[in-house]
Write an enzyme that holds these catalytic residues in place. Structure first.
Site, PDB file in Angstrom:
ATOM      1  CE1 TYR A 163      -8.337  -2.732  -5.867  1.00 42.64           C
ATOM      2  CE2 TYR A 163      -9.544  -1.743  -7.678  1.00 42.64           C
ATOM      3  CZ  TYR A 163      -8.873  -1.620  -6.476  1.00 42.64           C
ATOM      4  OH  TYR A 163      -8.755  -0.373  -5.893  1.00 42.64           O
TER       5      TYR A 163
ATOM      6  CG  HIS B 158      -2.758  -0.083  -5.051  1.00 42.69           C
ATOM      7  ND1 HIS B 158      -3.431  -1.094  -5.695  1.00 42.69           N
ATOM      8  CD2 HIS B 158      -3.650   0.414  -4.165  1.00 42.69           C
ATOM      9  CE1 HIS B 158      -4.658  -1.206  -5.219  1.00 42.69           C
ATOM     10  NE2 HIS B 158      -4.819  -0.302  -4.277  1.00 42.69           N
TER      11      HIS B 158
END
Length: 340
Positions: free
Chosen positions: A56, A114
């Protein structure tokens, strides 16, 4: 009867920790300048659960927000994730160290893989210098690219189920064991997965030992309820956290504006986001809604119990056969660079 304020996670050392039942998501496409103020607003509104990831590119901003909020670190539950090119067992801890340094934290509460695939890094040196963010290129992130500009897959460390589909041999177990070591060293209280299917989780179940699978973070909302995967998680004491709980858009129109959602929200004196967050928690899952608007940040946290009829009405929005993302890990960026 009110909805639960937290869910119990299995943590390292056969301990348990509490995860707040509503989280605040910190991903967004485009410029990240919103992040610090939005996270400060979320914490001041009462959120105590932040969902983050190296990809992010907001670790520094989140860390600054935590400090500025004045809320003691031990009262905030922080989740983060490593991107696939950090997935080699030798590089997992490096990513976590970069995250901790960026956030100025000594530990995270939950550390996730992830995706169930692993990519090759350009080099160890490239990983050490790597940075993420909305404008970061694969070179900035330290990702090795093939001649046709695709990530190079590390099949050896990719989940066995995925590797087999491509005629390769792989196993995510060594990477999982590296994650366990991070927890044993006190850098993460608990560890888990993100975007893993039942088959990919089953590969790791025999290797839980003293550091179990605490969580699986997946896309979940009424149009994609992922019921089988949610139930599998409950059977194995794996808490499900839900990204994209508002489902985004379909054909240019917000799902939150669909008549069923609008009518049920009005009936319950809620807005659409509040309604869908309540639905998620009532199912025993943890929604990770995101907004930069202070009023919506506040309302998304104000979950309330829904009637059985209202729950069934929302369940009825499920799309036959689902609209979930089918990922081919050999395509250029089919592990989406900017998602979940």
């Amino acid at each position: 009867m009110s909805l639960p304020k937290s869910f119990t996670l299995r943590a390292a050392g056969r301990k348990t920790i509490e995860m707040p039942s509503v989280g605040y998501g910190t991903w967004a496409g485009g410029d990240n300048s919103w992040a610090k103020d939005a996270v400060v607003n979320a914490l001041k509104a009462g959120y105590r659960h932040l969902d983050c990831a190296w990809m992010y590119g907001v670790d520094g901003l989140v860390g600054e927000a935590i400090k500025e909020s004045g809320i003691p670190r031990e009262e905030i539950f922080v989740t983060t994730k490593f991107w696939p090119h950090f997935g080699h067992p030798d590089n997992v801890e490096l990513c976590l160290d970069k995250i901790l340094s960026g956030m100025q934290l000594e530990y995270v509460d939950l550390f996730l893989a992830h995706w169930p695939c692993v990519w090759m890094p350009a080099s160890r040196e490239a990983l050490e210098k790597a940075h993420a963010g909305h404008d970061a290129t694969p070179d900035d992130m330290g990702i090795m690219k093939s001649n046709d500009d695709k990530p190079v897959i590390d099949w050896k460390h990719t989940a066995a189920h995925i590797a087999k589909q491509k005629g390769q041999e792989g196993s995510f177990v060594p990477t999982w064991k590296a994650m366990q070591e991070c927890a044993r060293r006190g850098k993460a209280k608990a560890i888990g997965l993100s975007n893993f299917s039942i088959t990919e989780i089953e590969e790791l179940l025999p290797y839980e030992a003293d550091v179990p699978i605490a969580c699986n973070q997946i896309e979940v909302h009424p149009w994609l309820p992922q019921t089988e995967l949610v139930e599998f998680g409950k059977q194995h004491d794996i808490v499900i956290t839900c990204y994209s709980p508002f489902a985004g858009q379909k054909e240019g129109a917000r799902r939150l504006d669909e008549p069923t959602v609008v009518d049920l929200a009005k009936k319950n004196d809620m807005d659409g986001g509040q309604l869908l967050q309540s639905w998620a928690v009532q199912r025993g899952t943890v929604p990770l809604g995101k907004s930069a608007t202070p009023s919506r940040i506040k309302s998304n946290l104000a979950i309330r119990k829904l009637s059985d009829d209202d729950m069934k009405a929302l369940d009825g929005l499920a799309v036959p056969n689902g609209e979930g993302r089918t990922v081919d890990f050999t395509n250029k960026w089919d592990v989406p660079l900017f998602t979940g």
